[in-house]
Enzyme design. Structure first.
Site, PDB file in Angstrom:
ATOM      1  N   THR A  18      39.515  38.290  44.239  1.00 31.72           N
ATOM      2  CA  THR A  18      38.458  38.730  43.336  1.00 31.72           C
ATOM      3  C   THR A  18      38.073  40.160  43.672  1.00 31.72           C
ATOM      4  O   THR A  18      37.929  40.506  44.843  1.00 31.72           O
ATOM      5  CB  THR A  18      37.208  37.833  43.451  1.00 31.72           C
ATOM      6  OG1 THR A  18      37.591  36.480  43.200  1.00 31.72           O
ATOM      7  CG2 THR A  18      36.147  38.241  42.444  1.00 31.72           C
ATOM      8  N   GLY A  19      37.911  40.987  42.651  1.00 32.15           N
ATOM      9  CA  GLY A  19      37.435  42.349  42.822  1.00 32.15           C
ATOM     10  C   GLY A  19      36.095  42.524  42.127  1.00 32.15           C
ATOM     11  O   GLY A  19      35.459  41.552  41.705  1.00 32.15           O
ATOM     12  N   GLY A  20      35.669  43.774  41.989  1.00 33.05           N
ATOM     13  CA  GLY A  20      34.386  44.031  41.364  1.00 33.05           C
ATOM     14  C   GLY A  20      34.377  43.753  39.876  1.00 33.05           C
ATOM     15  O   GLY A  20      33.345  43.397  39.308  1.00 33.05           O
ATOM     16  N   MET A  21      35.522  43.910  39.199  1.00 31.31           N
ATOM     17  CA  MET A  21      35.568  43.778  37.747  1.00 31.31           C
ATOM     18  C   MET A  21      36.436  42.626  37.270  1.00 31.31           C
ATOM     19  O   MET A  21      36.380  42.262  36.100  1.00 31.31           O
ATOM     20  CB  MET A  21      36.085  45.087  37.127  1.00 31.31           C
ATOM     21  CG  MET A  21      35.220  46.302  37.406  1.00 31.31           C
ATOM     22  SD  MET A  21      35.951  47.838  36.804  1.00 31.31           S
ATOM     23  CE  MET A  21      36.071  47.488  35.051  1.00 31.31           C
ATOM     24  N   VAL A  24      41.968  37.475  40.070  1.00 34.85           N
ATOM     25  CA  VAL A  24      43.384  37.196  39.873  1.00 34.85           C
ATOM     26  C   VAL A  24      43.642  35.745  40.258  1.00 34.85           C
ATOM     27  O   VAL A  24      43.215  35.295  41.331  1.00 34.85           O
ATOM     28  CB  VAL A  24      44.272  38.148  40.696  1.00 34.85           C
ATOM     29  CG1 VAL A  24      45.750  37.830  40.473  1.00 34.85           C
ATOM     30  CG2 VAL A  24      43.989  39.595  40.312  1.00 34.85           C
ATOM     31  N   LYS A  39      45.400  38.024  35.637  1.00 36.12           N
ATOM     32  CA  LYS A  39      44.217  38.828  35.931  1.00 36.12           C
ATOM     33  C   LYS A  39      43.220  38.646  34.791  1.00 36.12           C
ATOM     34  O   LYS A  39      43.540  38.872  33.622  1.00 36.12           O
ATOM     35  CB  LYS A  39      44.599  40.303  36.070  1.00 36.12           C
ATOM     36  CG  LYS A  39      43.428  41.228  36.356  1.00 36.12           C
ATOM     37  CD  LYS A  39      43.917  42.662  36.526  1.00 36.12           C
ATOM     38  CE  LYS A  39      42.767  43.625  36.785  1.00 36.12           C
ATOM     39  NZ  LYS A  39      43.248  45.007  36.983  1.00 36.12           N
ATOM     40  N   ASP A 137      44.015  55.209  41.144  1.00 34.68           N
ATOM     41  CA  ASP A 137      43.367  54.322  42.118  1.00 34.68           C
ATOM     42  C   ASP A 137      44.365  53.858  43.185  1.00 34.68           C
ATOM     43  O   ASP A 137      44.439  52.674  43.511  1.00 34.68           O
ATOM     44  CB  ASP A 137      42.754  53.112  41.403  1.00 34.68           C
ATOM     45  CG  ASP A 137      41.630  52.468  42.215  1.00 34.68           C
ATOM     46  OD1 ASP A 137      41.099  53.141  43.130  1.00 34.68           O
ATOM     47  OD2 ASP A 137      41.283  51.309  41.930  1.00 34.68           O
TER      48      ASP A 137
END
Length: 499
Positions: A18-21, A24, A39, A137
């Site tokens: 898990t990321g900020g936005m 997956v 995703k 990024d």
């Protein structure tokens, strides 16, 4: 999300990260009978129109970019979840292996491996730049290390050369620790910005540090514009050509940087040379024993201390992005005003949302950090593989004196205990000590616990269990280590708090 069937085709099985936005997930393609990665936008981003457009653009960008070192995109779709929301998703190849960020939890890469890894990242960037696409990024968590080589992932904020750097709402997207200085000038998108991030990636893989002492996104942004990077320290097996290449990649003027193709060609050649030297050294060592090499001290460098920077290892924790404000746009020559946080006194003219979900690996001082009172925080930590045996000069394992991964809480070098004996499993490091966890399928078992000096161990269930929980206490601090297993891989979570 587990159990959902997307478009009557993709059966969601488990969460991968898990990321900020976004999140997956591992899923099963029921049509082609293969495992895939899906995703999905998460949280408030799930239904935001701009975010949905961005994830669709990411799918198109990556799908049109075929390269052996770029993750393949298979499909894009929109799914109505149980709450009736329309959720966008991208279907990608499921990659075996680990991220470079996870690998760095065990210490820096050997020189040849570091150069080869970054050479393959440079190849992927060169392919993207040929199609006028800039990733924007590049960082360790967006580089996958697979049996087939490197895979660059997450083209979520990629865009075309020449477009404005700022979004329509005035935001600048990226990760503060790897942001090229010209991006803060709010000009147009340049391929050279990826090369700058690639230079930092190379520095990080060789040292497990970044070339500045910065602990906040504000200080990181200030460093990119105003502070010369510290020269790469002398490392056995790293030739002067590598130092010169790094200086060129980290040049403040983008026109002075090499292109990604030149970086790839140069690094492959340097990796070949380093591998030959490593083989020769190994052959020499098998003939006659040699003493363990001493750790070279870093030469005096050009580094200037960042104003108000406190030289202590810290971990920046966010759930998404850190909102930063600049008092004015920084021109290309970098001579304009500094950076202020939202609560600063300088009235801003432009807003910058810069991700800090991947904090820098802090540079450590020889005297160690001063004590600091920290608020309670919860972090998701990366775990490095355990070494079966100890080796002279090794940088891996819980007893390492090198800088630890940026994704884990860090403390004084003396606070990193060494287990009493080598154990199979995966080391999870916290301020309170090191826990060795062994996964069997989805069951976790505690193999060993090594409390840090001044800490004691509370009672715990060694397992096998669905999730282990180990608590380490000192006079004023509490380290809580939890971990569950997913397909044999520990997924740790660490909470550091004051008692």
């Amino acid at each position: 999300m587990v159990g959902d069937l997307l478009d009557d085709r993709y059966q969601v099985e488990s969460r991968l990260g898990t990321g900020g936005m976004s999140a997956v997930w591992r899923a099963r393609d029921r049509v082609l009978e293969r495992a895939v990665a899906v995703k999905v936008l998460a949280g408030a981003q799930a239904t935001a129109r701009g975010a949905r457009q961005r994830i669709q653009a990411e799918a198109r960008a990556a799908a049109g970019l075929w390269h052996p070192h770029v993750t393949s995109v298979y499909d894009y779709g929109e799914h109505t979840d149980a709450a009736g929301r329309q959720v966008s998703y991208v279907v990608m190849e499921l990659l075996p292996g680990q991220t470079l960020s996870q690998r760095l939890a065990a210490g820096p890469l050997p020189p040849a491996a570091a150069m080869r890894t970054c050479a393959q990242v440079a190849e992927a960037l060169a392919a993207a730049h040929d199609r006028k696409l800039v990733h924007r990024d590049i960082k360790p968590s967006n580089v996958m290390l697979t049996p087939a080589g490197v895979k660059v992932v997450d083209f979520g904020i990629a865009t075309t050369v020449g477009r404005p750097e700022l979004e329509a709402d005035g935001r600048l997207l990226g990760t503060a620790a790897y942001l090229a200085p010209e991006r803060l000038a709010a000009g147009t998108v340049l391929p050279a910005s990826d090369v700058y991030a690639l230079g930092l990636l190379l520095y990080r893989t060789l040292t497990n540090e970044l070339p500045w002492s910065a602990e906040t996104p504000t200080q990181m942004l200030t460093a990119h514009v105003y502070v010369d990077p510290a020269p790469l320290p002398d490392i056995e097996g790293v030739s002067p050509e590598v130092h010169r290449l790094l200086d060129r990649c980290l040049a403040r003027d983008p026109a002075d940087r090499p292109d990604a193709t030149d970086v790839a060609t140069t690094l492959h050649g340097l990796a070949d040379d380093a591998e030959r030297r490593e083989k020769q050294a190994a052959q020499s060592a098998s003939v006659s024993p040699v003493s363990a090499p001493t750790t070279p001290s870093s030469p005096p460098g050009r580094r200037r201390r960042i104003p108000n920077a406190v030289l202590i290892p810290v971990l920046i924790v966010t759930a998404g992005t850190v909102s930063l404000l600049l008092p004015q746009l920084i021109p290309a020559d970098g001579r304009s005003g500094g950076v202020a946080t939202r609560d600063g006194v300088t009235p801003p003219n432009a807003a910058f949302d810069v991700s800090a979900t991947e904090a820098p690996a802090p540079r450590q001082t020889s005297a160690g950090p001063a004590p600091v009172s920290r608020p309670s925080r919860t972090v998701t930590a990366s775990a490095g593989p355990a070494e079966p045996t100890a080796r002279a000069g090794s940088t891996a394992g819980p007893g390492s004196r090198t800088s630890p991964s940026a994704e884990q809480p860090t403390g004084p070098p003396s606070a990193a205990p060494t287990p009493t004996s080598p154990k199979p499993g995966t080391y999870i490091r916290a301020l309170g000590g090191v826990v060795t966890v062994l996964c069997t399928g989805d069951q976790a078992r505690v193999v060993d616990v090594a409390p840090a000096p001044g800490y004691r161990l509370k009672n715990y269930n060694p397992g096998p269990v669905n999730e282990i929980q180990v608590v380490l206490l000192s006079a004023g601090n509490r380290s809580e280590i939890k971990a569950r297993c997913d397909d044999g891989t520990p997924l740790p979570k660490i909470k550091e708090s004051r008692q």
